[in-house]
Write a protein that holds these residues in place. Structure first.
Motif, PDB file in Angstrom:
ATOM      1  N   ALA B  35     105.041 114.010  -5.149  1.00 52.48           N
ATOM      2  CA  ALA B  35     106.382 113.419  -5.312  1.00 52.48           C
ATOM      3  C   ALA B  35     107.055 113.215  -3.953  1.00 52.48           C
ATOM      4  CB  ALA B  35     107.246 114.316  -6.197  1.00 52.48           C
ATOM      5  N   ILE B  36     106.955 114.218  -3.088  1.00 56.49           N
ATOM      6  CA  ILE B  36     107.588 114.110  -1.769  1.00 56.49           C
ATOM      7  C   ILE B  36     106.889 113.039  -0.949  1.00 56.49           C
ATOM      8  CG2 ILE B  36     107.965 115.314   0.421  1.00 56.49           C
ATOM      9  CD1 ILE B  36     108.447 117.857  -1.111  1.00 56.49           C
ATOM     10  N   ARG B  37     105.570 113.095  -0.949  1.00 57.50           N
ATOM     11  CA  ARG B  37     104.783 112.153  -0.143  1.00 57.50           C
ATOM     12  C   ARG B  37     105.076 110.709  -0.558  1.00 57.50           C
ATOM     13  NH1 ARG B  37      99.152 112.616   2.287  1.00 57.50           N
ATOM     14  NH2 ARG B  37      99.735 114.782   2.320  1.00 57.50           N
ATOM     15  N   ALA B  38     105.026 110.460  -1.874  1.00 55.51           N
ATOM     16  CA  ALA B  38     105.245 109.088  -2.367  1.00 55.51           C
ATOM     17  C   ALA B  38     106.654 108.621  -2.013  1.00 55.51           C
ATOM     18  CB  ALA B  38     105.021 109.052  -3.869  1.00 55.51           C
ATOM     19  N   SER B  39     107.644 109.494  -2.207  1.00 52.01           N
ATOM     20  CA  SER B  39     109.036 109.095  -1.917  1.00 52.01           C
ATOM     21  C   SER B  39     109.217 108.787  -0.431  1.00 52.01           C
ATOM     22  CB  SER B  39     110.008 110.208  -2.316  1.00 52.01           C
ATOM     23  OG  SER B  39     109.746 110.638  -3.602  1.00 52.01           O
ATOM     24  N   LEU B  40     108.665 109.663   0.415  1.00 47.62           N
ATOM     25  CA  LEU B  40     108.803 109.444   1.864  1.00 47.62           C
ATOM     26  C   LEU B  40     108.148 108.130   2.280  1.00 47.62           C
ATOM     27  CD1 LEU B  40     108.105 113.003   3.352  1.00 47.62           C
ATOM     28  CD2 LEU B  40     110.241 111.724   3.490  1.00 47.62           C
ATOM     29  N   LEU B  41     106.939 107.892   1.753  1.00 46.05           N
ATOM     30  CA  LEU B  41     106.221 106.673   2.141  1.00 46.05           C
ATOM     31  C   LEU B  41     106.973 105.431   1.683  1.00 46.05           C
ATOM     32  CD1 LEU B  41     102.499 107.701   1.485  1.00 46.05           C
ATOM     33  CD2 LEU B  41     103.650 107.424   3.686  1.00 46.05           C
ATOM     34  N   LEU B  42     107.499 105.478   0.451  1.00 50.87           N
ATOM     35  CA  LEU B  42     108.217 104.312  -0.077  1.00 50.87           C
ATOM     36  C   LEU B  42     109.482 104.025   0.729  1.00 50.87           C
ATOM     37  CD1 LEU B  42     107.932 104.645  -3.955  1.00 50.87           C
ATOM     38  CD2 LEU B  42     107.116 102.771  -2.517  1.00 50.87           C
ATOM     39  N   ILE B  43     110.245 105.067   0.988  1.00 46.63           N
ATOM     40  CA  ILE B  43     111.506 104.868   1.727  1.00 46.63           C
ATOM     41  C   ILE B  43     111.197 104.364   3.142  1.00 46.63           C
ATOM     42  CG2 ILE B  43     113.556 105.998   2.668  1.00 46.63           C
ATOM     43  CD1 ILE B  43     113.485 107.890   0.291  1.00 46.63           C
TER      44      ILE B  43
END
Lengths: 144, 291
Positions: B35-43
């Motif tokens: 969840a953290i990884r995906a959110s960071l990459l998207l932002i």
């Protein structure tokens, strides 16, 4: 957004950095946190990381007493404990060990976790293991 | 208040570059569980593609919160530059809310770097029992796989000697004894290399902490940049922590004046150089050519 905000904006991040770093130094001195971790910027200053911090896990029950090889599923927990052998992390790790043993239908009454660090002799670099802690977790009858 | 969080900062000039490089660092060294990884990459990807997202304070508040979450969730495993990245995202958030964006960022970057290097010096010079006597680099050059080719190339070790040394550094179980115990082979070149690494690293870090903490007149501020750039060129050629190097460069770049174009370009060039250091195993290639 007055004077107060201006002050916070100019110095809050640096204040946080200093607080965390001082806390890291305290934990490293008082509770064996590895200098490399915890936000104190002690990386590349000490040999106390990786192979120089290890743990040994022993489980026992009636008719059973053995050292466990740490499986991949417990590797992260083991790494955390090796880096910072605090009571809460040790207890959490011991509970993970108990859960795993029970899933495998193996009896377990006591989990013992030893955390070791290796110091190296100044001249010869001869490794000298030093036990940092010996934690014993007694499994209760009713649950973990 | 909420509308302010969503209002993009008015043209922050070359600071756009600072924000973009920070996002690039997040993209190139993703962290955390799914969840953290995906959110960071998207932002980070959105911020790089859409200028409004890049300059919106809320973007940086989210990034700061996600990184803080990762620090708490994985504690104590995260590396130190993740902490620094978290403070930096907070600093950007505060700066974008402020009307003095550039000054707030420049001041924060200066003090974040100064205290980072100050604590690094404190550990190396005073708190660690095995740094000043050279033990840290003597052991690391032999034991850390990432330094193996450096140890062989500049330390005069053969592959067989390196392996024997690693066996030597690995303690035997209590009471055990080998018939032919491994010997430690430390050529003079390797000892010299450890001394050079030990003292170059420490002296450069002392110098950087000092020039950042001391109030300097404008004409002398260039010294800060020279030390920071020199440190990154030297240290990250060997130290396998590009993420930290990029962050140091971004924080250094933030302290450039808007008209110091050449200096800004130098930071970007060294940013690329650290990228090359991390992706091209140059010591391994040189070792292979020599072999």
């Amino acid at each position: 957004m007055g004077k107060h905000f201006k002050r916070i904006a100019y110095c809050l991040p640096a204040i946080l950095l200093v607080i965390v770093a001082i806390h890291q130094i305290y934990l490293a001195r008082a509770a064996f946190l590895s200098p490399w971790k915890g936000g104190g910027f002690g990386m590349f200053s000490s040999t106390e990381l990786g192979a120089a911090r290890t743990i040994r896990v022993f489980v026992s029950a009636p008719e059973r007493s053995e050292e466990l090889q740490i499986p991949d599923s417990l590797a992260e927990g083991a790494q955390k404990v090796a880096i910072f052998p605090s009571n809460s992390l040790l207890q959490h790790f011991a509970k993970q060990v108990v859960s795993r043993e029970r899933r495998k239908d193996r009896p377990v009454e006591v989990v013992r976790v030893e955390v070791w660090r290796i110091r190296f002799d100044v001249r010869s670099l001869q490794p000298q293991p030093e036990k940092l802690c010996d934690y014993v977790y007694q499994v209760t009858k009713t649950g973990i | 208040m909420f509308t302010r969080l969503l209002r993009p900062a008015s043209d922050p000039g070359f600071l756009d570059l600072v924000l973009r490089l920070t996002l690039l660092e997040i993209l190139m060294r993703p962290m955390g569980f799914l969840a953290i990884r995906a959110s960071l990459l998207l932002i980070a990807a959105l911020g790089l593609l859409v200028p409004k997202v890049l300059r919106v304070p809320l973007t940086w508040l989210f990034l700061c919160a996600l990184i803080a979450w990762q620090l708490i969730d994985a504690w104590p495993l995260p590396d130190n530059h993740i902490y620094l990245l978290c403070y930096w995202c907070l600093a950007i958030f505060l700066a974008l809310l402020s009307i003095q964006t550039r000054q707030v960022l420049a001041q924060n970057s200066r003090f974040l770097l100064a205290f980072t290097f100050l604590f690094a010096v404190l550990w190396k010079g005073f708190l660690s029992p095995d740094y000043l006597d050279g033990r840290f680099f003597r052991v690391t050059l032999l034991q850390d796989e990432r330094f193996a080719h450096t140890a062989m190339l500049f330390g005069g070790l053969t592959e067989a000697q390196l392996l024997e040394n690693r066996e030597y550094l690995f303690p035997l179980p209590e009471g055990a004894e080998l018939l032919t115990p491994p010997r430690l082979v430390e050529p003079a070149a390797l000892k010299h290399l450890a001394i050079i690494f030990t003292w170059t690293g420490l002296l450069l870090e002392i110098a950087i902490a000092a020039v950042l903490l001391l109030p300097l007149p404008d004409r002398l501020k260039i010294i800060r940049h020279l030390f920071l750039l020199g440190f990154c060129i030297l240290a990250y050629a060997f130290a396998p922590v590009a993420g930290f190097g990029w962050l140091v460069l971004v924080l250094g770049l933030t302290q450039c004046a808007p008209n110091q174009r050449k200096l800004q370009i130098s930071y970007v060039v060294i940013f690329m150089l650290v990228l090359l250091y991390s992706e091209i195993p140059w010591t391994e290639i040189l070792w292979a050519i020599r072999a």
